[in-house]
Design a protein around this motif. Sequence first.
Motif, mmCIF file in Angstrom:
data_model
loop_
_atom_site.group_PDB
_atom_site.id
_atom_site.type_symbol
_atom_site.label_atom_id
_atom_site.label_comp_id
_atom_site.label_asym_id
_atom_site.label_seq_id
_atom_site.Cartn_x
_atom_site.Cartn_y
_atom_site.Cartn_z
ATOM 1 N N ARG A 210 1.188 -1.326 0.371
ATOM 2 C CA ARG A 210 -0.040 0.088 0.307
ATOM 3 C C ARG A 210 0.933 1.284 0.131
ATOM 4 O O ARG A 210 1.778 1.430 0.958
ATOM 5 N N LYS A 211 0.015 2.626 -0.538
ATOM 6 C CA LYS A 211 1.248 3.845 -0.031
ATOM 7 C C LYS A 211 0.999 4.092 0.963
ATOM 8 O O LYS A 211 0.020 4.132 1.575
ATOM 9 N N TYR A 212 1.581 5.215 1.367
ATOM 10 C CA TYR A 212 1.908 5.460 2.703
ATOM 11 C C TYR A 212 2.690 6.646 2.821
ATOM 12 O O TYR A 212 3.578 6.922 1.711
ATOM 13 N N LYS A 213 2.509 7.440 3.862
ATOM 14 C CA LYS A 213 3.094 8.863 3.951
ATOM 15 C C LYS A 213 3.815 8.853 5.284
ATOM 16 O O LYS A 213 3.298 8.093 6.016
ATOM 17 N N LEU A 214 5.107 9.769 5.175
ATOM 18 C CA LEU A 214 5.374 9.340 6.846
ATOM 19 C C LEU A 214 5.402 11.360 6.847
ATOM 20 O O LEU A 214 5.491 11.747 7.073
ATOM 21 N N THR A 219 6.545 17.052 15.345
ATOM 22 C CA THR A 219 6.358 18.923 14.527
ATOM 23 C C THR A 219 4.913 18.054 14.075
ATOM 24 O O THR A 219 4.317 19.110 12.980
ATOM 25 N N ASN A 220 4.879 16.584 13.417
ATOM 26 C CA ASN A 220 2.991 16.876 12.644
ATOM 27 C C ASN A 220 3.896 17.473 11.159
ATOM 28 O O ASN A 220 2.657 17.725 11.105
ATOM 29 N N GLN A 221 5.263 17.052 10.538
ATOM 30 C CA GLN A 221 5.114 17.802 9.526
ATOM 31 C C GLN A 221 5.557 15.833 8.870
ATOM 32 O O GLN A 221 6.100 15.370 9.072
ATOM 33 N N GLU A 222 5.310 16.208 7.122
ATOM 34 C CA GLU A 222 5.281 14.744 7.130
ATOM 35 C C GLU A 222 6.619 15.888 5.957
ATOM 36 O O GLU A 222 7.634 16.260 5.617
ATOM 37 N N LEU A 223 7.606 13.644 6.073
ATOM 38 C CA LEU A 223 9.086 13.772 5.222
ATOM 39 C C LEU A 223 9.135 13.671 3.685
ATOM 40 O O LEU A 223 7.765 12.732 3.342
ATOM 41 N N ARG A 227 9.146 8.058 -3.082
ATOM 42 C CA ARG A 227 8.145 7.660 -3.575
ATOM 43 C C ARG A 227 6.841 7.175 -2.351
ATOM 44 O O ARG A 227 7.060 7.127 -0.939
ATOM 45 N N GLU A 228 5.823 7.073 -2.388
ATOM 46 C CA GLU A 228 4.010 6.567 -1.752
ATOM 47 C C GLU A 228 4.532 5.157 -1.379
ATOM 48 O O GLU A 228 4.242 4.842 0.139
#
Length: 413
Positions: A210-214, A219-223, A227-228
């Motif tokens: 599956r696709k993921y975001k980190l 900080t609740n910031q997306e890394l 790629r997903e």
Amino acid sequence: MFRIKMVELTAPVGTWASLRAAIDNGADSVYLGVGDLNMRSSSALNFSIKDLPNLVNICHENGVKIYVTLNTVVFDDELEKIDYILDELIKNGVDAVIASDLSVILKAAKRGLPIHISTQANITNIEAIKFYSKWADTVVLSRELTLERIKILSEKIKVLNIRGPNGHLIRLEAFVHGALCMAISGKCYLSLDLEGKSANRGECHQICRRKYKLYNAQTNQELLIDREHIMSTKDLCTLPFIDKLIDCGVSVFKIEGRGRQPEYVALTTRIYKEAIQSVYDDSFSQQKIEKWMEQLNRVYNRGFWEGYYLGKSLGEWTDQEGSSATEVKEYVGFVSNYFNNIGVAEINLDAGILNLNDNIYIIGPTTGVVECVISEMRNNDNNSIQVSDKGIITLKVPKKVRKNDKVYLIKKR
């Protein structure tokens, strides 16, 4: 280089059509699951105990060995079921059981059933091989080993004279093509943790695909990542260097894919068989490799890489969802009759149309996989046509097909 004995090619089988496809395309052996105690037990592509007599008969009539997987984690309340399955394997003449749990191994050994140790046992060193040689004639190596380490194991087997119950030096088996797990030898707990279904019990839900975001939890910031699909590995493909695998001492080449379609089994089996034979007749070449790779790309894959064999310590990840195959198949109809004396199939196009020079698959449980280009077709009035309507047409096919075989148009992506 002089090579004494040709390696065995074992193909994955999940359906009757795949079984026929494996046999027709040169498999020396097939491996499959029956019931619910194998690593593909949750797949719709699986067999039952009652299928064993027919499965064994078909394989042995064609000079092909049949191995049955019993390679999940086993609990106490399943030991009687293990006894029953093993007794059925022996009664029906199965050539070996593929196992990793010691309960299965010990019970199979007590019955005199040949044993292959599953990759689930994570065999990476000579002490493990010595240990399992008490019961097994073949061990499937961990997919994380390098060619160098495999060669060392092969040489140590000879030096230490490690033999299995059959009296021969223990054989090394290695995966050469197909899906790779992001966990070591498939020991993954993602499905169990997130959905209560254990991959080690044949219930993998492909969480890693599956696709993921980190996110940084503080900080609740997306890394930012490139790629997903951060856990979905590309598929293993060793074809460009199978000569090196052979020279390392691997005796059995294993294609992964019991859950994949018959055309995948047909094509990968044929290509690897051709490649193996070319190594032994000294015609293995870069030109052939390029042609074979083009063919392998036609069927299901997530992109290819060489796995860990050449020394990489980290996997290569796919950059898309699903398959990267260059072709897809589209159902268009079914075989309604076959005229054996003239080699002509009558096809009922109930879902699509066909054109002259289209490439098609005809797939069925007894037929296996027939691929052909339409060089001529006729309508129900026996007139030659270039474009069909829905309904009945006839066309020549290269081998026998059967009523109710499904017909697919092969389309470029």
